[in-house]
Design a protein around this motif. Sequence first.
Motif, PDB file in Angstrom:
ATOM      1  N   GLU A 264      -8.129 -54.714  17.397  1.00 21.75           N
ATOM      2  CA  GLU A 264      -7.661 -54.792  18.969  1.00 21.75           C
ATOM      3  C   GLU A 264      -6.240 -55.805  18.944  1.00 21.75           C
ATOM      4  OE1 GLU A 264     -11.475 -56.552  19.953  1.00 21.75           O
ATOM      5  OE2 GLU A 264     -12.315 -54.276  20.398  1.00 21.75           O
ATOM      6  N   VAL A 265      -5.326 -55.080  19.300  1.00 19.82           N
ATOM      7  CA  VAL A 265      -4.213 -55.615  19.633  1.00 19.82           C
ATOM      8  C   VAL A 265      -3.523 -55.751  21.058  1.00 19.82           C
ATOM      9  CG1 VAL A 265      -3.294 -55.663  17.098  1.00 19.82           C
ATOM     10  CG2 VAL A 265      -2.804 -53.657  18.903  1.00 19.82           C
ATOM     11  N   LEU A 266      -2.730 -56.716  21.507  1.00 22.74           N
ATOM     12  CA  LEU A 266      -2.365 -56.491  22.955  1.00 22.74           C
ATOM     13  C   LEU A 266      -0.978 -56.319  23.188  1.00 22.74           C
ATOM     14  CD1 LEU A 266      -4.794 -59.303  24.399  1.00 22.74           C
ATOM     15  CD2 LEU A 266      -4.792 -56.928  25.109  1.00 22.74           C
ATOM     16  N   ASN A 267       0.002 -56.600  22.317  1.00 20.99           N
ATOM     17  CA  ASN A 267       1.290 -56.362  22.675  1.00 20.99           C
ATOM     18  C   ASN A 267       1.823 -55.359  21.454  1.00 20.99           C
ATOM     19  OD1 ASN A 267       2.041 -57.888  20.213  1.00 20.99           O
ATOM     20  ND2 ASN A 267       1.697 -59.547  21.399  1.00 20.99           N
ATOM     21  N   GLU A 268       3.226 -54.926  21.717  1.00 23.38           N
ATOM     22  CA  GLU A 268       3.800 -53.621  20.672  1.00 23.38           C
ATOM     23  C   GLU A 268       3.940 -54.196  19.365  1.00 23.38           C
ATOM     24  OE1 GLU A 268       6.303 -54.283  23.732  1.00 23.38           O
ATOM     25  OE2 GLU A 268       5.934 -52.531  24.954  1.00 23.38           O
ATOM     26  N   LYS A 269       4.328 -55.635  19.215  1.00 23.06           N
ATOM     27  CA  LYS A 269       4.889 -55.937  18.062  1.00 23.06           C
ATOM     28  C   LYS A 269       3.530 -56.080  17.094  1.00 23.06           C
ATOM     29  CE  LYS A 269       8.229 -59.361  18.219  1.00 23.06           C
ATOM     30  NZ  LYS A 269       8.565 -60.785  18.800  1.00 23.06           N
ATOM     31  N   ASP A 270       2.452 -56.503  17.630  1.00 25.45           N
ATOM     32  CA  ASP A 270       1.022 -56.502  16.691  1.00 25.45           C
ATOM     33  C   ASP A 270       0.643 -55.143  16.588  1.00 25.45           C
ATOM     34  OD1 ASP A 270       1.049 -59.204  16.836  1.00 25.45           O
ATOM     35  OD2 ASP A 270      -0.339 -59.546  18.641  1.00 25.45           O
ATOM     36  N   LEU A 271       0.982 -53.979  17.562  1.00 26.90           N
ATOM     37  CA  LEU A 271       0.524 -52.822  17.211  1.00 26.90           C
ATOM     38  C   LEU A 271       1.295 -52.244  16.024  1.00 26.90           C
ATOM     39  CD1 LEU A 271      -0.926 -50.268  18.053  1.00 26.90           C
ATOM     40  CD2 LEU A 271       0.939 -49.747  19.711  1.00 26.90           C
ATOM     41  N   VAL A 272       2.765 -52.363  16.069  1.00 28.65           N
ATOM     42  CA  VAL A 272       3.651 -51.865  14.950  1.00 28.65           C
ATOM     43  C   VAL A 272       3.139 -52.574  13.845  1.00 28.65           C
ATOM     44  CG1 VAL A 272       5.930 -51.871  14.136  1.00 28.65           C
ATOM     45  CG2 VAL A 272       5.449 -51.255  16.482  1.00 28.65           C
ATOM     46  N   LYS A 273       2.871 -53.837  13.596  1.00 30.82           N
ATOM     47  CA  LYS A 273       2.333 -54.572  12.522  1.00 30.82           C
ATOM     48  C   LYS A 273       1.070 -53.833  12.038  1.00 30.82           C
ATOM     49  CE  LYS A 273       1.178 -58.823  12.261  1.00 30.82           C
ATOM     50  NZ  LYS A 273       1.014 -60.056  12.743  1.00 30.82           N
ATOM     51  N   GLU A 274      -0.043 -53.540  12.657  1.00 27.18           N
ATOM     52  CA  GLU A 274      -1.298 -53.143  12.267  1.00 27.18           C
ATOM     53  C   GLU A 274      -1.052 -51.467  11.653  1.00 27.18           C
ATOM     54  OE1 GLU A 274      -3.793 -54.530  12.002  1.00 27.18           O
ATOM     55  OE2 GLU A 274      -3.261 -56.472  12.820  1.00 27.18           O
ATOM     56  N   LEU A 275      -0.281 -50.689  12.622  1.00 25.26           N
ATOM     57  CA  LEU A 275      -0.120 -49.440  12.233  1.00 25.26           C
ATOM     58  C   LEU A 275       0.590 -49.249  10.884  1.00 25.26           C
ATOM     59  CD1 LEU A 275       1.248 -47.322  15.375  1.00 25.26           C
ATOM     60  CD2 LEU A 275      -0.536 -47.009  13.984  1.00 25.26           C
ATOM     61  N   LYS A 276       1.628 -50.142  10.573  1.00 28.30           N
ATOM     62  CA  LYS A 276       2.269 -50.349   9.461  1.00 28.30           C
ATOM     63  C   LYS A 276       1.174 -50.689   8.235  1.00 28.30           C
ATOM     64  CE  LYS A 276       6.396 -52.202   7.196  1.00 28.30           C
ATOM     65  NZ  LYS A 276       6.692 -53.579   7.099  1.00 28.30           N
ATOM     66  N   LEU A 277       0.341 -51.561   8.497  1.00 24.51           N
ATOM     67  CA  LEU A 277      -0.553 -51.974   7.548  1.00 24.51           C
ATOM     68  C   LEU A 277      -1.638 -50.793   7.237  1.00 24.51           C
ATOM     69  CD1 LEU A 277      -1.802 -55.588   8.741  1.00 24.51           C
ATOM     70  CD2 LEU A 277      -0.524 -54.909   6.420  1.00 24.51           C
ATOM     71  N   TYR A 278      -1.955 -50.234   8.170  1.00 26.41           N
ATOM     72  CA  TYR A 278      -2.763 -48.905   8.039  1.00 26.41           C
ATOM     73  C   TYR A 278      -2.037 -47.621   7.494  1.00 26.41           C
ATOM     74  CZ  TYR A 278      -6.007 -45.126   9.604  1.00 26.41           C
ATOM     75  OH  TYR A 278      -6.481 -43.831   9.808  1.00 26.41           O
ATOM     76  N   LEU A 279      -0.774 -47.631   7.452  1.00 29.35           N
ATOM     77  CA  LEU A 279      -0.306 -46.611   6.791  1.00 29.35           C
ATOM     78  C   LEU A 279       0.163 -46.946   5.413  1.00 29.35           C
ATOM     79  CD1 LEU A 279       2.850 -45.564   9.398  1.00 29.35           C
ATOM     80  CD2 LEU A 279       0.804 -44.042   8.439  1.00 29.35           C
ATOM     81  N   GLU A 280       0.225 -48.239   5.232  1.00 30.47           N
ATOM     82  CA  GLU A 280       0.348 -48.596   3.537  1.00 30.47           C
ATOM     83  C   GLU A 280      -0.986 -48.455   2.900  1.00 30.47           C
ATOM     84  OE1 GLU A 280       1.919 -52.463   4.101  1.00 30.47           O
ATOM     85  OE2 GLU A 280       3.878 -51.787   4.413  1.00 30.47           O
ATOM     86  N   ARG A 281      -2.265 -48.859   3.619  1.00 33.01           N
ATOM     87  CA  ARG A 281      -3.454 -48.644   3.209  1.00 33.01           C
ATOM     88  C   ARG A 281      -3.497 -47.103   2.804  1.00 33.01           C
ATOM     89  NH1 ARG A 281      -5.510 -52.341   6.764  1.00 33.01           N
ATOM     90  NH2 ARG A 281      -6.056 -50.766   8.106  1.00 33.01           N
ATOM     91  N   GLY A 282      -3.458 -46.538   3.608  1.00 30.85           N
ATOM     92  CA  GLY A 282      -3.532 -45.167   3.399  1.00 30.85           C
ATOM     93  C   GLY A 282      -2.700 -44.178   2.182  1.00 30.85           C
ATOM     94  N   ARG A 283      -1.490 -44.984   1.848  1.00 31.77           N
ATOM     95  CA  ARG A 283      -0.727 -44.702   0.845  1.00 31.77           C
ATOM     96  C   ARG A 283      -1.458 -45.001  -0.508  1.00 31.77           C
ATOM     97  NH1 ARG A 283       4.724 -46.663   2.368  1.00 31.77           N
ATOM     98  NH2 ARG A 283       4.335 -45.525   4.535  1.00 31.77           N
ATOM     99  N   LYS A 284      -1.865 -46.270  -0.491  1.00 29.79           N
ATOM    100  CA  LYS A 284      -2.417 -46.666  -1.712  1.00 29.79           C
ATOM    101  C   LYS A 284      -3.499 -45.917  -1.926  1.00 29.79           C
ATOM    102  CE  LYS A 284      -1.211 -51.558  -1.185  1.00 29.79           C
ATOM    103  NZ  LYS A 284      -1.783 -52.747  -0.573  1.00 29.79           N
ATOM    104  N   ASN A 285      -4.427 -45.581  -0.749  1.00 30.28           N
ATOM    105  CA  ASN A 285      -5.790 -44.743  -1.350  1.00 30.28           C
ATOM    106  C   ASN A 285      -5.430 -43.491  -1.790  1.00 30.28           C
ATOM    107  OD1 ASN A 285      -6.872 -46.930  -0.552  1.00 30.28           O
ATOM    108  ND2 ASN A 285      -7.512 -46.191   1.625  1.00 30.28           N
ATOM    109  N   ALA A 286      -4.367 -42.891  -1.328  1.00 30.69           N
ATOM    110  CA  ALA A 286      -3.945 -41.554  -1.797  1.00 30.69           C
ATOM    111  C   ALA A 286      -3.535 -41.450  -3.202  1.00 30.69           C
ATOM    112  CB  ALA A 286      -2.573 -41.051  -1.095  1.00 30.69           C
TER     113      ALA A 286
END
Lengths: 286, 270
Positions: A264-286
């Motif tokens: 649960e994020v509230l500003n753009e910076k945190d949103l981008v950070k979390e999305l990046k983390l999410y994408l990196e996790r996805g890449r690792k799992n693949a």
Amino acid sequence: MQIEIKDLSYVYGKKTPFEKAALHGVSLTVSEGDSVGIIGSTGSGKSTLIQHLNGLIKLQSGSLKVFDIDLSAKKPDYKTLRKKLGMLFQYPEYQLFADTVEADVKFGPVNFGFSKEDADKAAKEAIEMVGLDYDEVKDRSPLELSGGQKRRAAIAGILACRPEILVLDEPTAGLDPAGKKDMLDLIRSLKGSFLKSVITVSHNMDEIAEYCDRVILLHDGVLLSDATPTELFYGEDVEKYGLSLPHVVKIVKLLRDKGVVIPEVLNEKDLVKELKLYLERGRKNA
Amino acid sequence: MRDVAFGQYYPSNSVLHKADPRTKLIAGIVYIVAVFLCDSYWSYLACFSFLLIACLVSKVPLKSILKSIKAVLFVVLITVIINVFCYKTGTVLWSWWILTVTDGGLIFASKMAMRLIFLVVSTSLITFTTTPVTLTDGLESLLTPLKWIKFPVHDVAIIMSIALRFIPSFTEEIDKIMMAQKARGACFDNGNIFKRAKALLPVLIPLFVSAFRRADELAMAMDARCYNATDKRTKMKRLKFAWRDLFLALATAVFLALIIMLKCGFFGLL
């Protein structure tokens, strides 16, 4: 505790055909260091609530204490109260009146009994604080400044009184995007100096989410929620009360609907950070 | 600022509220003429009863009506004082230096006070029961004959309705500005009259600035909609003369006749 409100109710036009209840049993406290946002649709009682804080509306029922000044007393010390609690109304530029910007900014300090030197000094500092060029504007008429400059001059007039609490009613209404950001950054930068707490009334949920650490939701004069922005915007359905969600929260909710689970994020910076983390996790799992 | 009772519309659904504004205006004028024709106690009683009945019919609470008297109490008091000391016929009751009070003076002063109060109450009863817009419509309609002598009736009516329309806006504005200046430590209820007048400057200047801004904006908005006062314009709400107006007119006519008869001693009939 800087502000203590207990069971505050208020009715406009009591005993006339125009009678209208504005507040109903509102209780809340504000401590030193708080950044409180007040939200609610039009007519929810926000303005009535903040006008009480400065003794501009007479207490009808309930109790209200600001800096140990009891507003239910017979003759509260309004001068001290208004010096320590600065209030910036909507479109404050329409209240400028003096011949020069400097005289207008000094109006508050002079009323609050600053000595001439102190008032001059406070005015100069306040004009510089809001980002105006003191030598350029001090002798000009406030009416010939540009819109954004007028707003700054009006804020300088409040800051020159050195308030400990600042109450802002829609401080960014009518400003352009750059002006909005400047304004909010200015207020944030002032907090921690002489300014201890800030209370902001706003319809802009993005600003509330980003700049406040506590949000109070009013609806039809009743206090519905007093929580952190995360708790409120992710927990409550604020759209039910005629309000919108911050756009970052909307995006997170849409992503979650599509199965993209991010915190649960509230500003753009945190949103981008979390999305990046999410994408990196996805890449690792693949 | 909000409890200015004089000239404020009081919503209700009484016969007087529904009556045509033209009837009310004419009845009001007739009543004022009648008040000035009064001289005997009986005629004052008639005026009082007529007004009281009208007030009761209007369903406006007596408290609000009394409030409108409060607004002119000062004027009434001054009139009474001047009349008591300047009217010098009748038996002298009390005298000191150049001041004398006679019984004639007392009677005359109380009659003047009653007249003033009747005037204020009757006119505020019209504004209590008629919205400003309807009132202007009625006035415009009544003044139509003046068009024959090229008097710009419609222009005057629109100026009046704009002025009336902006009174509440400006009251609200004054409230807002006063609050803002109070928040900056301004004090409006301290010191002598000059100090107070000076303290109002921070309110009056922004108020005038905003009034000019609003006037500009309104003129532009009217222009944008091609407003033209000289054209033959139609009305959204047309005034209609109904049975209740006939009744009101008849009641007023009977009242006027009664007052005239009282003045002329019923033409020697009694």
